[in-house]
Design a protein around this motif. Structure first.
Motif, PDB file in Angstrom:
ATOM      1  N   LYS A   1      12.095 -18.099  -8.743  1.00 22.20           N
ATOM      2  CA  LYS A   1      12.416 -18.558 -10.101  1.00 22.20           C
ATOM      3  C   LYS A   1      12.037 -20.016 -10.347  1.00 22.20           C
ATOM      4  O   LYS A   1      12.013 -20.463 -11.495  1.00 22.20           O
TER       5      LYS A   1
ATOM      6  N   ALA B   1       1.192 -23.270 -12.718  1.00 23.66           N
ATOM      7  CA  ALA B   1       1.367 -24.297 -11.687  1.00 23.66           C
ATOM      8  C   ALA B   1       0.441 -23.970 -10.520  1.00 23.66           C
ATOM      9  O   ALA B   1       0.160 -22.799 -10.244  1.00 23.66           O
TER      10      ALA B   1
ATOM     11  N   VAL C   1       5.025 -15.046 -12.597  1.00 19.70           N
ATOM     12  CA  VAL C   1       6.284 -15.247 -11.877  1.00 19.70           C
ATOM     13  C   VAL C   1       7.099 -13.966 -11.965  1.00 19.70           C
ATOM     14  O   VAL C   1       7.367 -13.468 -13.071  1.00 19.70           O
TER      15      VAL C   1
ATOM     16  N   GLY D   1       9.107 -21.140  -9.767  1.00 15.08           N
ATOM     17  CA  GLY D   1       7.698 -21.144 -10.147  1.00 15.08           C
ATOM     18  C   GLY D   1       7.508 -21.151 -11.648  1.00 15.08           C
ATOM     19  O   GLY D   1       8.394 -20.796 -12.417  1.00 15.08           O
ATOM     20  N   ARG D   2       6.322 -21.561 -12.050  1.00 14.61           N
ATOM     21  CA  ARG D   2       5.964 -21.545 -13.465  1.00 14.61           C
ATOM     22  C   ARG D   2       4.502 -21.120 -13.579  1.00 14.61           C
ATOM     23  O   ARG D   2       3.647 -21.612 -12.833  1.00 14.61           O
ATOM     24  N   LYS D   3       4.242 -20.206 -14.470  1.00 16.97           N
ATOM     25  CA  LYS D   3       2.875 -19.741 -14.662  1.00 16.97           C
ATOM     26  C   LYS D   3       1.937 -20.908 -14.917  1.00 16.97           C
ATOM     27  O   LYS D   3       2.209 -21.761 -15.762  1.00 16.97           O
TER      28      LYS D   3
ATOM     29  N   TRP E   1       5.447 -14.310  -6.514  1.00 13.75           N
ATOM     30  CA  TRP E   1       4.436 -14.721  -7.487  1.00 13.75           C
ATOM     31  C   TRP E   1       3.141 -13.969  -7.261  1.00 13.75           C
ATOM     32  O   TRP E   1       2.756 -13.704  -6.124  1.00 13.75           O
TER      33      TRP E   1
ATOM     34  N   ASP F   1       8.209 -31.089 -21.582  1.00 18.57           N
ATOM     35  CA  ASP F   1       7.679 -30.080 -20.665  1.00 18.57           C
ATOM     36  C   ASP F   1       7.322 -30.710 -19.327  1.00 18.57           C
ATOM     37  O   ASP F   1       7.600 -30.144 -18.265  1.00 18.57           O
TER      38      ASP F   1
ATOM     39  N   PRO G   1       1.402 -29.382 -12.130  1.00 21.94           N
ATOM     40  CA  PRO G   1       2.070 -28.659 -13.218  1.00 21.94           C
ATOM     41  C   PRO G   1       1.082 -27.760 -13.956  1.00 21.94           C
ATOM     42  O   PRO G   1      -0.132 -27.912 -13.797  1.00 21.94           O
ATOM     43  N   PRO G   2       1.585 -26.829 -14.762  1.00 21.89           N
ATOM     44  CA  PRO G   2       0.699 -25.940 -15.532  1.00 21.89           C
ATOM     45  C   PRO G   2      -0.233 -26.734 -16.452  1.00 21.89           C
ATOM     46  O   PRO G   2       0.136 -27.811 -16.917  1.00 21.89           O
TER      47      PRO G   2
ATOM     48  N   SER H   1      10.428 -31.428 -17.294  1.00 19.86           N
ATOM     49  CA  SER H   1      11.209 -30.263 -16.864  1.00 19.86           C
ATOM     50  C   SER H   1      10.632 -29.584 -15.627  1.00 19.86           C
ATOM     51  O   SER H   1      11.319 -28.812 -14.960  1.00 19.86           O
ATOM     52  N   PHE H   2       9.377 -29.869 -15.303  1.00 15.82           N
ATOM     53  CA  PHE H   2       8.748 -29.208 -14.149  1.00 15.82           C
ATOM     54  C   PHE H   2       9.084 -29.980 -12.879  1.00 15.82           C
ATOM     55  O   PHE H   2       8.654 -31.113 -12.695  1.00 15.82           O
TER      56      PHE H   2
END
Length: 216
Positions: free
Chosen positions: A178, A184, A142, A180-182, A147, A94, A215-216, A97-98
């Motif tokens: 796209k 972050a 997202v 973005g990540r919840k 956002w 994880d 990161p998240p 991947s960010f």
């Protein structure tokens, strides 16, 4: 020297335990206990890397691969169960991947190009507004075209806290949204509403719209 995990040890205690257990392939496990690996990985990628280094996404992936090898060593030595190894490897996957670098660069390019000034104004929302996150502004949701942004410490004018904690929508091109990540977040970012449109700006008159991406 003990940075990156929350063990509550003072410097002298850390040095004493280091002298007792030495260094080598099992020194970390004997000194701190393998159970600290998860906390250490989270602190390392969640704070130390974005806050204290200028690492590219390629660097982050290499770090994750190196730590995956460390996890494998302790698993083979019986320090970790199969499930614990799996959980740590998922945590590292994880983290790798960010792509904070790509995300941050995309927001900076939009800011520098004046993207939000090119959007049509929103009628009935002409009054200017500003909100800051007391250090962090976070992606709550997202969507395809932007956002929902929030912070546990929203401020608005002279007001702080839950009374002004309503999320605001940051319009973005789909290809940026796209990324973005919840969860972050961006440090030193404020959100300003002009012509009815929210846009980011750096706190304290920074040229950049933020300092770091976490990161998240």
């Amino acid at each position: 020297e003990g940075y990156g995990w929350d063990l509550g040890m003072c410097g002298c205690e850390y040095r004493e335990r280091r002298r007792s257990y030495g260094v080598g392939s099992t020194a970390y496990a004997q000194m701190h206990g393998v159970k600290c690996l998860g906390v250490g990985i989270g602190s390392f990628f969640g704070y130390f890397v974005p806050r204290k280094t200028l690492s590219s996404h390629s660097d982050v992936k290499k770090m994750a691969a190196a730590l995956k090898a460390v996890v494998a060593v302790y698993a083979r030595g019986g320090w970790l169960t199969a499930q614990e190894r799996k959980d740590l490897e998922e945590q590292l996957k994880d983290a790798a991947s960010f792509d904070a670098e790509k995300l941050g660069n995309a927001i900076k390019r939009l800011h520098e190009s004046g993207y939000w000034d090119t959007l049509p104004p929103v009628e009935g929302m002409e009054e200017e507004d500003m909100r800051g996150g007391n250090g962090r502004v976070e992606i709550e949701e997202v969507r395809k075209d932007g956002w929902m942004m929030t912070s546990p410490h929203w401020w608005r004018g002279e007001c702080w806290g839950p009374s002004v904690a309503t999320p605001v929508f940051l319009i973005l091109p789909p290809k940026v949204a796209k990324l973005g990540r919840k969860g972050a977040s961006f440090s030193c970012m404020e959100l300003v509403r002009k012509r009815g449109i929210w846009r980011p700006q750096g706190a304290c008159d920074m040229d950049s719209p933020f300092a770091n991406v976490y990161p998240p």
